[in-house]
Design a protein around this motif. Structure first.
Motif, mmCIF file in Angstrom:
data_model
loop_
_atom_site.group_PDB
_atom_site.id
_atom_site.type_symbol
_atom_site.label_atom_id
_atom_site.label_comp_id
_atom_site.label_asym_id
_atom_site.label_seq_id
_atom_site.Cartn_x
_atom_site.Cartn_y
_atom_site.Cartn_z
ATOM 1 N N TYR A 57 0.823 -1.210 0.000
ATOM 2 C CA TYR A 57 0.000 0.000 0.000
ATOM 3 C C TYR A 57 0.852 1.254 0.000
ATOM 4 O O TYR A 57 1.738 1.402 0.834
ATOM 5 N N VAL A 58 0.569 2.166 -0.919
ATOM 6 C CA VAL A 58 1.228 3.464 -0.876
ATOM 7 C C VAL A 58 0.586 4.268 0.243
ATOM 8 O O VAL A 58 -0.553 3.990 0.605
ATOM 9 N N PRO A 59 1.237 5.276 0.769
ATOM 10 C CA PRO A 59 2.550 5.819 0.393
ATOM 11 C C PRO A 59 3.749 5.141 1.046
ATOM 12 O O PRO A 59 4.845 5.669 0.935
ATOM 13 N N MET A 60 3.583 4.003 1.670
ATOM 14 C CA MET A 60 4.767 3.301 2.153
ATOM 15 C C MET A 60 5.516 2.813 0.913
ATOM 16 O O MET A 60 4.897 2.320 -0.020
ATOM 17 N N ASP B 262 -2.377 8.390 -5.406
ATOM 18 C CA ASP B 262 -3.466 8.485 -4.452
ATOM 19 C C ASP B 262 -3.646 7.145 -3.737
ATOM 20 O O ASP B 262 -3.782 6.095 -4.369
ATOM 21 N N ALA B 263 -3.654 7.212 -2.401
ATOM 22 C CA ALA B 263 -3.655 5.976 -1.624
ATOM 23 C C ALA B 263 -4.944 5.168 -1.819
ATOM 24 O O ALA B 263 -4.918 3.938 -1.847
ATOM 25 N N TRP C 237 1.100 7.442 6.502
ATOM 26 C CA TRP C 237 0.779 6.210 5.800
ATOM 27 C C TRP C 237 -0.632 5.752 6.130
ATOM 28 O O TRP C 237 -1.353 6.394 6.870
ATOM 29 N N GLN C 238 -1.014 4.617 5.598
ATOM 30 C CA GLN C 238 -2.326 4.092 5.933
ATOM 31 C C GLN C 238 -2.289 3.499 7.340
ATOM 32 O O GLN C 238 -1.283 2.939 7.758
ATOM 33 N N VAL D 182 -7.058 6.389 5.604
ATOM 34 C CA VAL D 182 -6.242 6.578 4.409
ATOM 35 C C VAL D 182 -5.780 8.023 4.328
ATOM 36 O O VAL D 182 -6.600 8.928 4.485
ATOM 37 N N PRO D 183 -4.501 8.264 4.095
ATOM 38 C CA PRO D 183 -4.035 9.644 3.986
ATOM 39 C C PRO D 183 -4.699 10.343 2.809
ATOM 40 O O PRO D 183 -4.946 9.732 1.777
ATOM 41 N N TYR E 136 -7.706 11.464 2.793
ATOM 42 C CA TYR E 136 -9.160 11.326 2.887
ATOM 43 C C TYR E 136 -9.610 11.540 4.322
ATOM 44 O O TYR E 136 -8.992 11.032 5.248
#
Ligand code: HEM
Ligand SMILES: [Cu+2]
Ligand SMILES: [Cu+2]
Lengths: 575, 178
Positions: free
Chosen positions: A131-134, A215-216, B122-123, B138-139, B141
């Motif tokens: 998963y981004v942004p990691m 966009d995550a 991060w998430q 979620v970043p 949002y």
């Protein structure tokens, strides 16, 4: 000129190039299963809180590698072998463009090694989902992309072979059901890989600095177009293998070609939309979209699985009854060859996939119920019932068949082989059931420490959650032993099994051809249609035992489903 | 046999289907429809549904809202993290970041709040324990959920989306008082 050999025991035809490719893909797949299994042991022993084996950084690294090596590399390498069997071997056809087959193999090799290197260098412990942004190292993504391109090429070699078979009229009538199932898998694979490219290519560019932002939420939605659909490939592949094994072991014929094929078609039409069930508690996605995608679409795919759930064992029952095993409801099942790992593996796969994997999947894929399950250890428990006791065990079962037929080796340690499916299926079922329980108590997945050591604020899970994680992990250890037994028997047979004529050794796994003498360039005889069925009484209940089993599944399903609604109703009102 | 051979009938799609399969397909289809209609049903009659309300945001914007709430309603501090007691019915903000949930909310039982969730980096995974409510954070949002805590107690907020090496230390707190 294409070279073929016949298997004297089964009458199957092997095209030389296809044979080498099947062996190479299957063997490399098994190597990744070995790696994944070792990592599984480390992960399991860490989640067993009383042992807590690895430190945090190594745990996350091991977990990332475990997920990728098992779910992506082991499964997809093996699926390439399945595609080549379902096209070239079953249709008695030469493999189209073997050269591209080796490109498939090479790209997947390079890709899988590259991603593993990235993970074990340490900077890419981002989990399979990345998963981004990691951010992981660029070669983590690049490896996955190369691997996916390889798999895509494999699908096209498969389609090409179907075209050649049709062209050269190697079979009469329509393709066999197993091949039809494999076509389903390959079509879904093309869709899947497209989603994968759409998301992984930009992510790779982002990791090397060409794109500034991803966009995550968009990443999650598209990534699951890859992540979920690829599970449908697995389902289509292992259901095909169930049918294949039913045919090989019992001489079973599908109860209805039409029904089974229509069910496969439903997979193509609807399964891909179900990626929504991974984002049911995400922001920015509307309820209507979630409900439509997770359900309407998915339940028709669920319908398809419920159909296979009846017709696969049903076809076995019909075949057994025709052999005179007609006493009571279940003589056909009691007298099945339970000590033949080809059958026992397949049947345990069918039962655990349906009763555990299927039911839990639908329950947690329900929009609102997902609130009490999302990201808990319940989730990995569910998918171990689908991809481990379901897909992996089915692949193991068919491997027991392939060792003598494809590799021309007698199996060593038959006693161990006999119990292996029970060891693996049983151990994993313990892991699964207890992790389901722990998930219901709120224990999270991908979590190093349920004691929260070092946290400023704490939280205490109830003692029973610890007990469940412990018992589950113990089952996991048994499961790993079962996996080790599989590798011992199969790899051991390749190396030390008695050679059968004409015979191949481990080297043939990597493309070294067999002694030329056993091949000839005569085209195999055309594959005939199955012998006609004498009488077919459509009004009778041909498989009453299976019907009882199916009703049992339905009752468990209904009860468990509504229990979860009840549990949901007890949590805080949300709107 | 026919599983790996071409079907015995060339026009297999015209072979009638047995009664047993038809009955099973009918039962399964009904069940699938029930599975489907339960979800809209719950949206109308059930009490646990997520709203569709969400906004795009930035860490700076969301952080400012959190800070404004803290400045106004701070009532204490625990382990260096402010405790805030916003009025019933108001908008309350909770942010996730590496590796904490911030701030600690102090809510009143049976009162309704609009809970805003977002991530600074991060998430993360909002996992309210032991009640077991789980929401993805979620970043970029800002998700808004209307909650009515109907059981008093001290709750832990575990992070259940992997967020790096300190993931297991990311635990927050939430009080619900009579
Ligand atoms: C051999 C026995 C196995 C054991 C004991 C085992 C155990 C586990 C455990 C305990 C976890 C989850 C830990 C956590 O979330 O904290 C896990 C994760 C996972 N396992 Fe396995 N596993 C086994 C085999 C497999 C196989 C064969 C597959 C795939 C075909 C597989 C696929 C996965 C995946 C995809 C994850 C999730 C990784 C992630 O969260 O990113 N496992 N396994
Ligand atoms: Cu977090
Ligand atoms: Cu976290």
């Amino acid at each position: 000129m294409a070279q073929f050999r016949t298997c004297p025991d089964t009458g199957l035809y092997f095209h030389k190039s296809a044979e080498s490719l099947i062996k190479a893909n299957a063997v490399v797949g098994a190597v990744f299963l070995l790696v994944a299994g070792i990592l599984a042991l480390l992960v399991t022993l860490t989640r067993w809180q009383a042992i807590h084996l690895l430190p945090a950084d190594q745990f996350y690294m091991a977990l990332t590698a475990h997920g990728i090596d098992a779910l992506i590399f082991w499964i997809i390498f093996f699926e390439m072998a399945v595609l080549y069997v379902a096209s070239s071997v079953l249709l008695r056809c030469r493999l189209a463009t073997p050269y591209w087959g080796w490109v498939q193999f090479a790209l997947m090799m390079v890709g899988s090694v590259m991603t593993n290197v990235a993970i074990f260098q340490g900077g890419s412990s981002v989990m399979m989902t990345s998963y981004v942004p990691m951010q992981a190292a660029p070669h983590f993504y690049l490896g996955l992309i190369l691997f996916a391109v390889g798999a895509l090429i494999g699908c096209f070699v498969f389609f090409g072979t179907l075209v050649v078979a049709k062209d050269e009229k190697t079979y009469e009538g329509s393709v066999p059901l197993v091949t039809f199932g494999a076509i389903t898998a390959a079509i879904i694979a093309v869709f899947t890989i497209a989603s994968g490219a759409i998301i992984l290519v930009p992510t790779f560019l982002w990791s090397i600095g060409y794109i500034s932002h991803i966009d995550a939420e968009m990443y999650r939605i598209i990534w699951w177009g890859l992540g979920h659909s690829s599970q449908q490939i697995n389902v289509a592949a292992h259901v095909s293998i169930w049918y294949l094994i039913a045919g090989l072991v019992f001489g079973a014929r599908p109860m209805s070609e039409k029904v089974s094929r229509a069910a496969f078609l439903l997979y193509i039409f609807f399964l891909q939309l179900a990626s929504a069930h991974h984002i049911l508690v995400d922001p920015g996605v509307s309820s209507e979209w979630k409900v439509f995608n997770t359900s309407y679409a998915m339940y028709l795919a669920v319908l398809a699985s419920m159909i296979h759930g009846l017709t696969v064992p049903g076809s076995i029952e019909v075949a057994q009854r025709a052999k005179g095993l007609t006493n009571g409801m279940f003589e056909w099942l009691r007298k099945a060859p339970w000590d033949n790992p080809v059958f026992s593996g397949m049947f345990i796969s069918l039962i655990t996939f349906g009763f555990i994997g299927g039911i839990t999947g639908v329950v947690m894929g329900t929009e609102q119920i997902n609130l009490i399950i999302h990201n808990t250890i319940y989730v990995p428990a569910h998918f171990h019932a689908t991809v481990v006791t379901g897909t992996t065990l089915a692949f193991m079962a068919i491997t027991y068949f392939l060792i003598p037929v494809l590799f021309r080796r007698q199996m060593i340690l038959p006693g161990l082989a006999k119990i292996q499916p029970y060891l693996f299926g049983g151990g994993m079922s313990i892991l699964i059931l207890f992790m389901l329980g722990a998930g219901t108590m709120g224990v999270s997945r991908r979590h190093w420490d349920m004691d929260f050591t070092g946290a400023a604020l704490g939280f205490d899970y109830p003692g029973i959650a610890y007990t469940m994680m412990g018992i589950g992990a113990f089952g996991g250890v048994i499961g790993v032993l079962g996996g080790a037994a599989f590798l011992l028997v199969t790899v051991g047979s390749l190396l030390f099994g008695k050679k059968l004529e004409p015979s191949a050794g481990l080297l043939q796994s990597f493309g070294v051809p067999l002694a030329a003498s056993c091949y000839s360039s005569t085209k195999p005889e055309i594959l005939p249609m199955a012998p006609p069925l004498e009488h077919h009484d459509t009004t009778s209940f041909e498989a009453p035992g299976t019907f009882v089993l199916a009703l049992l599944l339905l009752v468990s399903f209904v009860v468990y489903y509504f229990i979860n609604w009840k549990y949901l109703a007890s949590v805080w009102p949300l709107s | 046999m026919t599983s790996f051979m071409p079907p015995a009938d060339r026009i297999w799609w015209k072979v009638p289907v047995g009664r047993q399969e038809i009955i099973w397909i009918a039962i399964a289809l009904v069940w699938c429809l029930i599975l489907f209609f339960m979800m809209p049903y719950w949206h109308i009659y059930g009490k646990q549904n997520l709203s569709n309300e969400a906004y795009q945001t930035t860490p700076a914007k969301f952080g400012a809202k959190v800070q404004a709430m803290i400045d106004q309603y701070k009532v204490g501090e625990e382990a260096g993290i402010p405790i805030v007691k916003p009025p019933a019915g108001s908008d309350v903000y909770l942010l996730g970041r590496l590796w904490q949930w911030y701030p600690i909310l102090d809510l009143e039982k049976d009162k309704t709040y609009r809970l805003h969730l977002s991530s600074m980096d991060w998430q993360h995974g909002f996992s309210l324990q032991p009640i077991n409510i789980n929401i993805q954070v979620v970043p970029g949002y800002e998700m808004v959920i209307t909650v009515t805590p109907d059981q008093a107690g001290e709750y832990g907020i575990v992070c259940n989306e992997y967020c790096g090496i300190g993931h297991h230390t990311m635990v927050g707190k939430l009080y619900v008082k009579e």
